[in-house]
Design a protein around this motif. Structure first.
Motif, PDB file in Angstrom:
ATOM      1  N   ILE A   1       4.378   9.080  -3.655  1.00  0.00           N
ATOM      2  CA  ILE A   1       3.160   9.885  -3.420  1.00  0.00           C
ATOM      3  C   ILE A   1       1.917   8.879  -3.863  1.00  0.00           C
ATOM      4  O   ILE A   1       2.068   8.322  -5.089  1.00  0.00           O
ATOM      5  CB  ILE A   1       2.937  11.215  -4.414  1.00  0.00           C
ATOM      6  CG1 ILE A   1       4.255  12.079  -3.702  1.00  0.00           C
ATOM      7  CG2 ILE A   1       1.784  11.841  -4.365  1.00  0.00           C
ATOM      8  CD1 ILE A   1       4.477  13.547  -4.592  1.00  0.00           C
ATOM      9  N   VAL A   2       1.077   8.596  -2.978  1.00  0.00           N
ATOM     10  CA  VAL A   2      -0.234   7.871  -3.306  1.00  0.00           C
ATOM     11  C   VAL A   2      -1.262   8.775  -3.224  1.00  0.00           C
ATOM     12  O   VAL A   2      -2.565   8.227  -2.910  1.00  0.00           O
ATOM     13  CB  VAL A   2      -0.153   6.472  -2.653  1.00  0.00           C
ATOM     14  CG1 VAL A   2       0.985   5.897  -3.293  1.00  0.00           C
ATOM     15  CG2 VAL A   2      -0.017   6.551  -1.131  1.00  0.00           C
ATOM     16  N   ASP A   3      -1.220   9.968  -2.936  1.00  0.00           N
ATOM     17  CA  ASP A   3      -2.378  10.850  -2.551  1.00  0.00           C
ATOM     18  C   ASP A   3      -2.883  10.644  -1.135  1.00  0.00           C
ATOM     19  O   ASP A   3      -4.188  11.024  -1.045  1.00  0.00           O
ATOM     20  CB  ASP A   3      -3.408  10.728  -3.557  1.00  0.00           C
ATOM     21  CG  ASP A   3      -2.990  11.766  -4.994  1.00  0.00           C
ATOM     22  OD1 ASP A   3      -2.009  12.522  -4.838  1.00  0.00           O
ATOM     23  OD2 ASP A   3      -3.438  11.389  -6.079  1.00  0.00           O
TER      24      ASP A   3
ATOM     25  N   ASP B   1       0.886  -1.132   0.079  1.00  0.00           N
ATOM     26  CA  ASP B   1      -0.183  -0.062  -0.010  1.00  0.00           C
ATOM     27  C   ASP B   1       0.824   1.093  -0.025  1.00  0.00           C
ATOM     28  O   ASP B   1       0.462   2.316  -0.258  1.00  0.00           O
ATOM     29  CB  ASP B   1      -0.932  -0.141   1.159  1.00  0.00           C
ATOM     30  CG  ASP B   1      -1.952  -1.113   1.116  1.00  0.00           C
ATOM     31  OD1 ASP B   1      -2.875  -1.161  -0.062  1.00  0.00           O
ATOM     32  OD2 ASP B   1      -1.910  -1.760   2.247  1.00  0.00           O
ATOM     33  N   PHE B   2       2.153   1.124   0.688  1.00  0.00           N
ATOM     34  CA  PHE B   2       3.192   2.206   0.502  1.00  0.00           C
ATOM     35  C   PHE B   2       4.226   1.898  -0.111  1.00  0.00           C
ATOM     36  O   PHE B   2       4.703   0.491   0.359  1.00  0.00           O
ATOM     37  CB  PHE B   2       3.171   3.001   1.521  1.00  0.00           C
ATOM     38  CG  PHE B   2       1.897   3.688   2.344  1.00  0.00           C
ATOM     39  CD1 PHE B   2       1.367   4.938   1.940  1.00  0.00           C
ATOM     40  CD2 PHE B   2       1.170   2.893   3.082  1.00  0.00           C
ATOM     41  CE1 PHE B   2       0.586   5.600   2.368  1.00  0.00           C
ATOM     42  CE2 PHE B   2       0.077   3.546   3.967  1.00  0.00           C
ATOM     43  CZ  PHE B   2      -0.326   4.885   3.160  1.00  0.00           C
TER      44      PHE B   2
ATOM     45  N   ARG C   1       7.673  13.243  -2.606  1.00  0.00           N
ATOM     46  CA  ARG C   1       7.396  12.248  -1.725  1.00  0.00           C
ATOM     47  C   ARG C   1       6.356  12.697  -0.527  1.00  0.00           C
ATOM     48  O   ARG C   1       6.072  13.811  -0.412  1.00  0.00           O
ATOM     49  CB  ARG C   1       8.882  11.718  -0.627  1.00  0.00           C
ATOM     50  CG  ARG C   1       9.120  12.930   0.250  1.00  0.00           C
ATOM     51  CD  ARG C   1      10.451  12.604   0.808  1.00  0.00           C
ATOM     52  NE  ARG C   1      11.605  12.678  -0.214  1.00  0.00           N
ATOM     53  CZ  ARG C   1      12.264  13.421  -0.218  1.00  0.00           C
ATOM     54  NH1 ARG C   1      12.057  14.853  -0.041  1.00  0.00           N
ATOM     55  NH2 ARG C   1      13.187  13.272  -1.188  1.00  0.00           N
ATOM     56  N   GLU C   2       5.639  11.604   0.100  1.00  0.00           N
ATOM     57  CA  GLU C   2       4.844  11.775   1.240  1.00  0.00           C
ATOM     58  C   GLU C   2       5.731  11.182   2.467  1.00  0.00           C
ATOM     59  O   GLU C   2       6.061  10.178   2.489  1.00  0.00           O
ATOM     60  CB  GLU C   2       3.320  11.032   1.137  1.00  0.00           C
ATOM     61  CG  GLU C   2       2.491  11.760   0.014  1.00  0.00           C
ATOM     62  CD  GLU C   2       1.303  11.119  -0.154  1.00  0.00           C
ATOM     63  OE1 GLU C   2       0.519  11.540   0.892  1.00  0.00           O
ATOM     64  OE2 GLU C   2       1.049   9.974  -0.843  1.00  0.00           O
TER      65      GLU C   2
ATOM     66  N   ALA D   1       0.506  13.396   7.887  1.00  0.00           N
ATOM     67  CA  ALA D   1       1.173  13.078   6.552  1.00  0.00           C
ATOM     68  C   ALA D   1       1.118  14.581   5.831  1.00  0.00           C
ATOM     69  O   ALA D   1       0.387  15.136   6.099  1.00  0.00           O
ATOM     70  CB  ALA D   1       0.353  12.075   5.647  1.00  0.00           C
ATOM     71  N   GLN D   2       2.274  14.490   5.087  1.00  0.00           N
ATOM     72  CA  GLN D   2       2.485  15.587   4.379  1.00  0.00           C
ATOM     73  C   GLN D   2       3.410  15.463   2.943  1.00  0.00           C
ATOM     74  O   GLN D   2       4.055  14.670   3.151  1.00  0.00           O
ATOM     75  CB  GLN D   2       3.033  17.032   5.175  1.00  0.00           C
ATOM     76  CG  GLN D   2       4.572  16.420   5.672  1.00  0.00           C
ATOM     77  CD  GLN D   2       5.069  17.644   6.276  1.00  0.00           C
ATOM     78  OE1 GLN D   2       4.764  18.608   6.319  1.00  0.00           O
ATOM     79  NE2 GLN D   2       6.419  17.181   7.017  1.00  0.00           N
ATOM     80  N   VAL D   3       2.923  16.310   2.075  1.00  0.00           N
ATOM     81  CA  VAL D   3       4.000  16.044   0.704  1.00  0.00           C
ATOM     82  C   VAL D   3       4.893  17.111   1.125  1.00  0.00           C
ATOM     83  O   VAL D   3       4.695  18.292   1.249  1.00  0.00           O
ATOM     84  CB  VAL D   3       3.012  16.530  -0.438  1.00  0.00           C
ATOM     85  CG1 VAL D   3       3.670  16.468  -1.782  1.00  0.00           C
ATOM     86  CG2 VAL D   3       1.725  15.448  -0.551  1.00  0.00           C
TER      87      VAL D   3
END
Length: 544
Positions: free
Chosen positions: A441-443, A423-424, A485-486, A478-480
């Motif tokens: 990044i997977v939003d 999933d990540f 990257r997240e 979480a942050q971009v």
């Protein structure tokens, strides 16, 4: 006179009051002496599978009076044999503090329900009654084919809000258990079973559990009070009142015994065995059972018949009580609940299973203009996994699988279930014990962490390292970063460096329960090779 004072004095009872021991002696004398007694007051025979021996005593508690038995009334004593039973002759009397001990032998041949009593009447009008209760049980000693089917059924009342929150109430403390045995025999070998089914259909059976058998590790002589067995581990033997086992040499040589205690390699019996058995004879747990429905059969070829019979177990117990603390045995725990990784903790054999998400979408059209409005009462979707089948190879593995599934109590208990997916994906390294993980990044930041109630359903993860160890963590933010990257901030530091090479996968942990109160185990053989399923899993949100 007016000045005279009157002083009230307490009476002196010191010479009149009995001592404590004297009180007890007087009470005991009032209860015990100058009365007639029968000991015990009743006899419960339980399930009568073989001849049972019991004793009772008639005692004359009068210290100076002889009591004569003037009449005896016996009712329901079919199959009973009494030894030293008082006769109705004038000489039948009990002197002061005299006693008569009567031995009773109860045969398994007789009425199904045992409700007998003996009433002794004495001169002076006193009477004593000794009741007997129990039930005669027939042993189903015909060996079935493999492919035994075992079914466990709980009952859960689920109160679910439109939003998806739910309350689960277990309405059946002990699950129903049933066993389906199939027999393929030649006509002659099946004749006994057919007669038993014809005559005993509505009565209680002693049903051996073939899938939990062990073997005698040494010869057992007639009169034995203990059995040496290979092992009772990973088998559902039980000890206590009316807990039974079957010693089985063949379909003509067998004996049911009551197990009073057990160890990993022995069974202690409540009474002596009647026959001798050789090492290697099978020893199996026995359950009291009733036929659940009409049996069915067919004729696969001339000279042979098959029959399928389903029994409902009468003396089922709570699996957790019987096996604690092994009731829920999973790969680990997280936030006080077990974690079940369906891709590694237990083998999924169906090759695939279906996944769906229920958002309870409501679609409405406005007066045929072609415009549609979509709404949902749910705060978050309910994910479902269906069609999961699992297989165990060997008794230890099957016992662990069955213990785990039974510990869930049908739809009652929840566990953390890993999706088993990637999933990540790690984007760049972080070093232990950092509380941050850099992923591609997977939003997640915008669509999950930033959505109302989004984190509640997707904020717990399983980090699987290359050496197989796992971290269970909660994403708290979480942050971009730099648009490449997240950054996931966790509630606790990682135990190993989080690098592309060192991470096997990062998967969501989702709190789920079984989607059904019924579990079916199909035993291919008697050695623990079994398949369970299909199993359905449903998301639950109770405080997470």
């Amino acid at each position: 006179s007016g000045n005279q004072r009157f002083i009230r004095r307490r009476p002196d009872y010191s010479q009149q009051r009995p001592q404590r021991g004297e009180c007890f002696m007087q009470f005991g004398e009032l209860f015990w002496f100058e009365h007639l007694h029968i000991i015990p007051r009743s006899i419960s025979l339980g399930p009568v599978l073989s001849t049972q021996e019991r004793e009772y005593e008639i005692f004359n508690g009068f210290r100076s009076t002889t009591k004569d038995i003037t009449n005896i009334v016996e009712d329901g004593l079919q199959g009973f044999t009494l030894t030293n039973d008082p006769t109705l002759s004038p000489e039948t009397s009990l002197g002061p503090k005299g006693t008569i001990v009567v031995s009773v032998s109860v045969s398994p041949i007789g009425p199904v329900t045992i409700a007998a009593e003996i009433v002794y009447t004495f001169d002076g009008g006193e009477s004593l009654t000794i009741p007997f209760t129990g039930s005669r049980v027939i042993i189903m000693a015909t060996e079935p084919q493999a492919q035994i089917e075992e079914v466990w059924e709980w009952q859960t009342d689920i109160i679910q809000a439109a939003s998806g929150d739910e309350q689960r109430i277990m309405t059946r403390d002990v699950p129903r258990q049933s066993l389906v045995y199939r027999f393929v025999k030649e006509d002659g070998n099946l004749a006994r079973l057919r007669n038993q089914l014809w005559a005993w259909a509505a009565n209680t059976w002693a049903l051996p559990v073939w899938t939990d058998y062990t073997e005698l590790s040494a010869d057992a002589a007639a009169g034995s009070t203990s059995l040496s067995v290979v092992t009772t581990d990973d088998r559902d033997f039980r000890a206590g009142t009316n807990e039974l086992a079957l010693i089985w040499q063949d379909e003509d040589n067998f004996e049911a015994v009551e197990v009073s205690a057990l160890t990993s390699n022995s069974l202690t019996l409540a009474r002596e065995t009647l026959a001798a058995f050789s090492a290697g004879a099978l020893v199996m747990p026995v359950r009291l059972a009733l036929l659940r429905n009409n049996w069915t059969g067919s004729q696969p070829n001339f000279g042979a018949r098959d029959a399928a019979v389903q029994w409902q177990i009468r003396n089922s117990v709570s699996w957790e009580d019987a096996l604690s603390p092994r009731a829920i045995d999973a790969g680990g725990t997280y936030r006080s609940l077990p974690v079940w990784d369906i891709d590694s903790d237990y083998l999924v054999t169906s090759g695939s299973y279906s996944e769906s998400e229920d958002r309870s979408l409501r679609v409405a059209a406005d007066d045929g203009t072609g415009k549609f409005i979509t709404s949902t009462p749910r705060k978050y979707p309910q994910n479902r996994l269906t069609g999961i089948e699992m297989q165990a190879f060997g008794r230890e593995e099957f016992f662990r699988l069955r213990s785990f599934l039974h510990g869930l109590r049908g739809q009652q208990k929840a566990v953390w279930v890993s999706t088993g997916r990637q999933d990540f994906t790690v984007e760049s390294a972080t070093t232990a014990p950092s509380t941050e993980v850099n992923v591609e990044i997977v939003d997640y930041t915008n669509l999950v962490a930033g959505a109302p109630d989004g984190p509640r359903t997707r904020r717990n993860i399983e980090i699987v390292y290359a050496d197989g160890t796992k971290d269970y963590r909660r994403i708290i933010s979480a942050q971009v970063t730099a648009g490449v990257r997240e950054v996931l901030t966790l509630d606790a530091g990682i135990s190993q460096d989080c690098t592309i090479a060192n991470i096997s996968r990062i998967s969501y942990l989702v709190k789920r329960r079984l989607g059904t109160d019924r579990l079916t185990f199909r035993h291919e053989f008697y050695e623990g090779e079994a398949t369970v399923g299909p199993i359905n899993l449903v998301d639950v949100y109770d405080g997470e």
